[in-house]
Design an enzyme around this catalytic site. Structure first.
Site, PDB file in Angstrom:
ATOM      1  CB  CYS A 244      50.663  -3.610  23.279  1.00  0.00           C
ATOM      2  SG  CYS A 244      50.382  -2.829  24.876  1.00  0.00           S
ATOM      3  CB  ALA A 245      47.589  -4.088  18.057  1.00  0.00           C
ATOM      4  N   GLY A 248      51.320  -6.163  14.362  1.00  0.00           N
ATOM      5  CA  GLY A 248      50.043  -6.601  13.860  1.00  0.00           C
ATOM      6  C   GLY A 248      49.794  -8.066  13.621  1.00  0.00           C
ATOM      7  CG  ASP A 265      51.192   0.002  19.262  1.00  0.00           C
ATOM      8  OD1 ASP A 265      51.429  -1.158  19.638  1.00  0.00           O
ATOM      9  OD2 ASP A 265      52.058   0.898  19.217  1.00  0.00           O
ATOM     10  CG  ASP A 291      49.194   5.471  27.490  1.00  0.00           C
ATOM     11  OD1 ASP A 291      48.951   4.288  27.816  1.00  0.00           O
ATOM     12  OD2 ASP A 291      50.021   6.177  28.085  1.00  0.00           O
ATOM     13  CB  CYS A 359      58.093 -11.734  23.325  1.00  0.00           C
ATOM     14  SG  CYS A 359      58.419  -9.961  23.232  1.00  0.00           S
TER      15      CYS A 359
END
Length: 426
Positions: A244-245, A248, A265, A291, A359
């Protein structure tokens, strides 16, 4: 060629701000999704003005509604209510001249057939508000919507939630991560160096005009968002997966440390942005659009999983989040995080390390996920020592991992809310 007057430009910015506020509060869309299309016809200065107006109005929404309450016998249609909110913020929060503000929002009501009969209401209410601007600063700190405030009260209690809301109301300074980590970049920017190594600019600035942007010396990244990659402690020669980069920031940190990073991603558009950031900063990575639950590769030395989450820890930067969501997506996200932790473990070498982070302010997306993962995987343990990096205060670390909140470092401007932990197999 006929030039546009400042009056016309102001009206265009307010029209765009109203369209943006409608998209967030009525259509339940994120501001980042609609900003390009709603502001594409504006010149850069008015585009920035529209974005600033809607962002600050969202941040002050609760306060504006309190100002409007005594002057409304019943709440008008959502589009009209949003025009009133913008007007109140401009008059009370931004101290704009009330005459121009009132006239603009009356004009915007006239542009829509279904709203035109509200122009008298808008005119009367905003004029009344203009006569009592002194009340604005006496109002309580804006509260989060009930759907979000309720679970946070259960997780943290009233005192902490009030401190978080105070941090949200103040907004956020601009944080940067330096590619080299040296003091030269901070000096060139006039930035403060935070205890964890991030750079912070206290005054607003156009990012692309700052020293070092074109040279790729740094990238924008909240101080809390920079912690997971620092805790991962990438080493030269290691193969590391950034799940899930995009956009970046963490990939850039890992690459700058000399590790070989695969950036994964599911979003092609977000990956495009990641590649652009890599190119600007002259850093290598292997981008993969797929995915994460279907991705296969040889086992990695380390994995950083910044899992999809509610993003409730970023409200100080993104005040649209509480109004574009309603909490209905919570259960699906919690389940997805479980699956992604389990999938990441299958891609990890036996002695490897997995940094899991979100987050989010919600315990369900942090501490609870750790407890559940340990129950599912008896050979898994949490490496608390890995969390004790420079600048991280000891009371931020609990039995399951590291928790940051918007009210931490309040005197410095706060930080995003994150949960971070390190898994290792026993």
């Amino acid at each position: 060629m006929k030039t546009r007057s400042s009056k016309d430009a102001s009206l265009d910015a307010r029209r765009a701000a109203l369209a943006l506020l409608d998209a967030v509060t009525i259509e339940k869309r994120l501001l980042s999704e609609v900003l390009p299309s709603k502001t594409e016809r504006l010149d850069p200065s008015e585009r920035a003005r529209a974005q600033r107006l809607v962002t600050e109005s969202l941040r002050a929404m609760d306060r504006s509604d309190r100002m409007l309450g005594p002057h409304l016998t019943k709440r008008p249609a959502p589009h009209v209510m949003n025009a009133l909110r913008l007007g109140v913020y401009e008059i009370c929060g931004a101290s704009e001249a009330s005459h121009g503000v009132v006239n603009s929002y009356v004009s915007l009501m006239q542009e829509r057939t279904k709203a035109s009969h509200f122009k008298g209401l808008v005119n009367a209410v905003l004029r009344k508000v203009a006569d009592e601007t002194e009340k604005w600063d006496t109002l309580p700190v804006p509260m989060m919507p009930k759907w979000l405030r309720k679970p946070l009260l259960a997780d943290y209690g009233k005192e902490v939630v009030a401190a978080i809301e105070a941090a949200h109301a103040k907004g956020a300074p601009l944080d940067l991560t330096s590619k080299t980590g040296g003091t030269d970049v901070a000096m060139a920017l006039g930035a403060d160096i935070l205890p964890t190594g991030s750079l912070r600019l206290s005054s607003a600035a156009q990012v692309t005009k700052l020293n070092g942007f074109e040279d790729g010396d740094w990238w924008v990244q909240d101080a809390a968002a920079a912690l997971p990659a620092r805790i991962l402690a990438p080493q030269k020669g290691e193969r590391i997966l950034d799940m899930c980069a995009a956009p970046g920031g963490k990939t850039l940190q890992i690459s700058a440390a000399g590790a070989e990073v695969t950036s994964l991603d599911v979003s092609e558009s977000r990956m495009k942005r990641l590649v652009e950031n890599l190119q600007r900063c002259y850093l290598p990575a292997i981008p993969v659009v797929k995915d994460a639950l279907e991705f296969e590769d040889e086992p990695f030395d380390a994995i950083l999983l910044d899992a999809p989450c509610t993003a409730t820890g970023t409200i100080r930067r993104h005040p649209d989040l509480p109004y574009s969501k309603d909490g209905s997506e919570f259960p699906g996200l919690f389940e997805l995080q479980e699956h992604m932790i389990d999938r990441a473990l299958t891609l990890l070498k036996p002695n490897g390390r997995l940094v899991y982070c979100t987050c989010s302010l919600l315990i369900d997306e942090g501490e609870e996920q750790v407890r559940d993962a340990l129950a599912r995987h008896p050979d898994l343990r949490v490496d608390l020592d890995a969390l004790k990096i420079s600048g991280v205060e000891t009371d931020w670390i609990g039995p399951e991992g590291l928790r940051t909140r918007p009210d931490f470092w309040a005197e410095r401007g706060g930080m995003d809310g994150f949960f971070i932990t390190v898994f290792r197999r026993s």
